[in-house]
Write an enzyme that holds these catalytic residues in place. Sequence first.
Site, PDB file in Angstrom:
ATOM      1  N   GLY A  78       0.827  -1.202   0.000  1.00  0.00           N
ATOM      2  CA  GLY A  78       0.000   0.000   0.000  1.00  0.00           C
ATOM      3  C   GLY A  78       0.855   1.243   0.000  1.00  0.00           C
ATOM      4  O   GLY A  78       2.078   1.196  -0.049  1.00  0.00           O
ATOM      5  N   VAL A 121       5.283   4.694   1.942  1.00  0.00           N
ATOM      6  CA  VAL A 121       5.074   3.413   1.281  1.00  0.00           C
ATOM      7  C   VAL A 121       4.959   2.362   2.375  1.00  0.00           C
ATOM      8  O   VAL A 121       5.702   2.396   3.359  1.00  0.00           O
ATOM      9  CB  VAL A 121       6.248   3.070   0.338  1.00  0.00           C
ATOM     10  N   VAL A 122       4.015   1.436   2.219  1.00  0.00           N
ATOM     11  CA  VAL A 122       3.818   0.393   3.219  1.00  0.00           C
ATOM     12  C   VAL A 122       4.200  -0.952   2.614  1.00  0.00           C
ATOM     13  O   VAL A 122       3.742  -1.309   1.529  1.00  0.00           O
ATOM     14  CB  VAL A 122       2.362   0.360   3.721  1.00  0.00           C
ATOM     15  N   LYS A 164       5.882   0.895   7.654  1.00  0.00           N
ATOM     16  CA  LYS A 164       5.540   2.197   7.084  1.00  0.00           C
ATOM     17  C   LYS A 164       6.843   2.960   6.892  1.00  0.00           C
ATOM     18  O   LYS A 164       7.473   3.388   7.856  1.00  0.00           O
ATOM     19  CB  LYS A 164       4.595   2.970   8.005  1.00  0.00           C
ATOM     20  N   GLY A 196       0.441   5.958   0.424  1.00  0.00           N
ATOM     21  CA  GLY A 196      -0.403   7.137   0.557  1.00  0.00           C
ATOM     22  C   GLY A 196       0.360   8.377   0.166  1.00  0.00           C
ATOM     23  O   GLY A 196       1.322   8.319  -0.603  1.00  0.00           O
ATOM     24  N   ARG A 197      -0.068   9.518   0.730  1.00  0.00           N
ATOM     25  CA  ARG A 197       0.550  10.792   0.377  1.00  0.00           C
ATOM     26  C   ARG A 197       1.996  10.880   0.831  1.00  0.00           C
ATOM     27  O   ARG A 197       2.803  11.567   0.208  1.00  0.00           O
ATOM     28  CB  ARG A 197      -0.239  11.944   1.018  1.00  0.00           C
ATOM     29  N   ASP A 238      -7.599  12.979  11.241  1.00  0.00           N
ATOM     30  CA  ASP A 238      -7.661  12.543   9.844  1.00  0.00           C
ATOM     31  C   ASP A 238      -8.496  11.271   9.716  1.00  0.00           C
ATOM     32  O   ASP A 238      -8.108  10.320   9.033  1.00  0.00           O
ATOM     33  CB  ASP A 238      -6.248  12.319   9.301  1.00  0.00           C
TER      34      ASP A 238
END
Length: 397
Positions: A113, A119-120, A135, A115-116, A228
Amino acid sequence: MPVPVQLCDRQCIQNALTESESDLVRVVSQQSVLVSMSGAESVECCDHETGVWQKVETLRSPSGHLVPDLAPGHTYSFRLDGSSRTPTITIPHDTPWQQEQFQRRYQELHIIGGGRTAVVKQAQDRGTGQAVALKVVDRRRIPQRVTRAEYNFLTALSHCGILRGLAMFENAPSPGVDTIVMELLQGMDVLSHACSLSSVSESHVRRVASQLLSALDYLQLQQIVHCDIKPDNLFIESHNNQIQLKIVDFGSACTVSPGTVNIQPYLTPDLEFAAPELLSGPSPCLSTDVWSCAVLIYVLVSGVSPFLDESPEETTTHVLNADFSFPPDLFPSGSTGTQEFVSSLLVREPTLRPLAHLALSHPWLQLVTSNYDVPVTHLASFISRKKPQSITKNFVL
């Protein structure tokens, strides 16, 4: 304990950064330096993170003053007896040691996965065989202090509805990135999970709301605001037809104290799920996450955002005015209780908005019947708009 003396003048810091005085101060360990300005009786130190001059206790030696207990990665200026000379030095991280320990402990497998800001990856603990999530955060996007704060939240909190943090490595697996080791979740984000069902029932919506509010109630007891709450940060694990929701990604979280001005999150929140105070101030408060919970429930039932308009400016105006409605073509006739619940939480004034423990006592959450089932067609369209890329399982942020 050091005693604050005065603020470190900005020009003083700038001058110190341009001076070459390596003969006056040198690193002797990962947390101490030797200041070689002879003949002085006292040493003052300025950590550039705070900009405050402080008198510090030192160990005297024939070579000068040994200043202990310094923070790796921080830059310090020093002066003796009020001298105008301010030699500066940065305490290095023990990067090779961190990288060696990381490589010895974990085997990286594959990306699961992103996100902004991160990277996971999935990884395996070489010693125990445990599957974990990594993470990996680029410092060019997120400062180390923000990642460290997130890790501190994840390890300090203990609730079935909150992701667990296991370890953190700085400048590892490579220089310039920080890595949080977390439990690996098996499942999907809350909207993707809903789309995997044949339809979304009132019972399912109620269960999601109850579990999310339970986790938020726990956070509020710790004076913590997530800041969030949105579908990407809510994960659903399913076992034997039972679901468990978990909140992930505490990169924007903060602690709040009554009567104090609380800082805004480092990252810009999702406009469609953000409470008014996150968009216009004054600052996050304990009821901030409750607003986002209400937006999520609205989306789960209708498949659309309550505030979305043609432009970000128009959407912001709707949020700030708490301007929303329940279109009959999107909300089934049996959803009156759900609508009343959502309306009770989408209150513009934060001090009038209920906290999680009060929201949990709402009559709608006490019901056991299911009065509607809604198709997931609209929900799939919402996901496609918010996530143009493919949805990844085992998704953790």
